[in-house]
Design an enzyme around this catalytic site. Structure first.
Site, mmCIF file in Angstrom:
data_model
loop_
_atom_site.group_PDB
_atom_site.id
_atom_site.type_symbol
_atom_site.label_atom_id
_atom_site.label_comp_id
_atom_site.label_asym_id
_atom_site.label_seq_id
_atom_site.Cartn_x
_atom_site.Cartn_y
_atom_site.Cartn_z
ATOM 1 N N ASN A 1 3.356 -7.356 4.661
ATOM 2 C CA ASN A 1 3.220 -8.644 3.549
ATOM 3 C C ASN A 1 3.669 -9.812 5.192
ATOM 4 O O ASN A 1 2.790 -11.036 5.176
ATOM 5 C CB ASN A 1 4.082 -9.359 3.070
ATOM 6 N N ASP B 1 3.405 -7.660 -8.076
ATOM 7 C CA ASP B 1 2.227 -7.657 -8.079
ATOM 8 C C ASP B 1 0.671 -8.877 -8.589
ATOM 9 O O ASP B 1 1.420 -9.149 -10.090
ATOM 10 C CB ASP B 1 1.356 -6.554 -7.545
#
Ligand code: IPE
Ligand code: IPE
Ligand code: MG
Length: 250
Positions: A66, A18
C-alpha cells in the site's frame, strides 16, 4: 444472533478490510471518505468482538504494498490511523483491550509510530482482548524476518538445526504467542490473500463477503461467525475421525 453458539467462537479472527475506495467511488466521493467511513466500521467490529469474548482480532490496516498508492492517499491513511489511535485509546483501556501491532512499524511516520507505541505501552496489562493491527505488514516479510532471526540465533549457537520445528518457527514470527487465526474474513468480494498472514493461515477457515468494508456491520460479523460454526475443521483427518474425536471429548 440466536443462531450463534457462544461455546464455539473462533479464538482469533483476522480481517482483510477491503473495499473502502469502491464504497466512496460508488457514491462519487473521494476515496479518502471511504477510509473515514471504514474507520467507523473498525470501531463497531472491535466493540462487537470484545462483547462476544473473542480473544484476538487482527486487522489488516495497511500492507507493505500500500506504500505505492498515491502519496495523498497514503498520507490520509496515516493521519486517519493517528487520529483513530488518539481517539480510541481511553476506550480501549476502559474495555481492557490490549493493542499490539505487526509489520514494519519503524517505517511508519514518526507521528503515527509515537502514538502507536504509546498506546501499546498504556494497554500492555489489559487482558480482555488483543487488538492486533497489521501496519506496513507483508506476510513474506514476516517469514523472511523470522528466517533472519533464526540464522542469527544459530550463529550465536542458541539454536540447533534440528530444533527448528513448525512451532519454534511460529515463535519467530511477528505473531509469536498468538494462536493462528481460526477465521479469516475478507470484505469486498476479492478471492485473494494479498500477502496477509501467509504462514499463520495454513488451516484458517476463510469467509469472503461481497459487502464493502464501510458497510460491514455487527450483524455481518455475526453472520460470518455463524457460517464458521457450520464448518467441519478436519485438519487433514477424515470426517469420521473428527466425529470420533468429538464424541470422546464430550
Ligand atoms: C481497503 O480499502 C483499505 C486499504 C487497503 C488501506 P481499499 O482502499 O483497498 O478499497 P478498494 O479495494 O480500492 O475498494
Ligand atoms: C489488502 O487490500 C490490504 C489491506 C486491506 C490493508 P488491497 O486493496 O491492498 O489488496 P489488493 O491490492 O486488492 O490485492
Ligand atoms: Mg482494496
Amino acid at each position: 444472533m440466536d443462531r450463534l453458539d457462544k461455546n464455539k467462537l473462533p479464538r482469533h479472527i483476522a480481517i482483510i478490510m477491503d473495499g473502502n475506495g469502491r464504497w466512496a467511488e460508488k457514491r462519487l466521493l473521494n476515496r479518502i471518505r471511504g477510509h473515514q467511513e471504514g474507520a467507523n466500521t473498525v470501531r463497531e467490529i472491535v466493540k462487537t468482538c470484545r462483547e462476544l469474548g473473542i480473544e484476538v482480532l487482527t486487522l489488516y490496516a495497511f500492507s507493505v504494498e500500500n506504500w505505492d498508492r498515491p502519496p495523498i492517499e497514503v498520507n490520509a491513511l496515516m493521519s486517519l490511523l493517528r487520529r483513530y489511535l488518539l481517539r480510541e485509546l481511553d476506550e480501549m483501556f476502559d474495555n481492557d483491550i490490549r493493542l499490539t501491532a505487526i509489520g514494519d512499524i519503524e517505517n511508519l511516520p514518526k507521528g503515527v509510530s509515537t502514538v502507536l507505541i504509546d498506546a501499546m505501552k498504556k494497554t500492555k496489562t489489559c487482558k480482555g482482548m488483543i487488538l492486533n493491527l497489521a501496519l506496513s505488514y507483508g506476510g513474506r516479510n514476516d517469514i523472511l524476518r523470522a528466517v533472519r532471526r533464526i540464522i542469527n540465533d544459530y550463529e550465536l549457537k542458541k539454536i540447533k538445526s534440528e530444533d527448528i520445528t513448525t512451532d519454534v518457527f511460529s515463535n519467530y514470527l511477528s505473531t509469536a504467542g498468538i494462536p493462528d487465526p481460526d477465521l479469516l474474513i475478507r470484505t469486498s468480494g476479492e478471492y485473494r490473500v494479498s500477502n496477509f498472514l501467509l504462514w499463520q493461515i495454513a488451516y484458517t477457515e476463510i469467509y469472503i463477503t461481497e459487502t464493502l468494508w464501510p458497510d460491514f456491520k455487527k450483524r455481518d460479523l455475526i453472520e460470518a461467525i455463524i457460517e464458521f460454526q457450520t464448518r467441519e475443521r478436519r485438519f487433514g483427518l477424515t470426517g469420521e475421525q473428527i466425529g470420533d474425536r468429538d464424541k470422546n471429548r464430550a
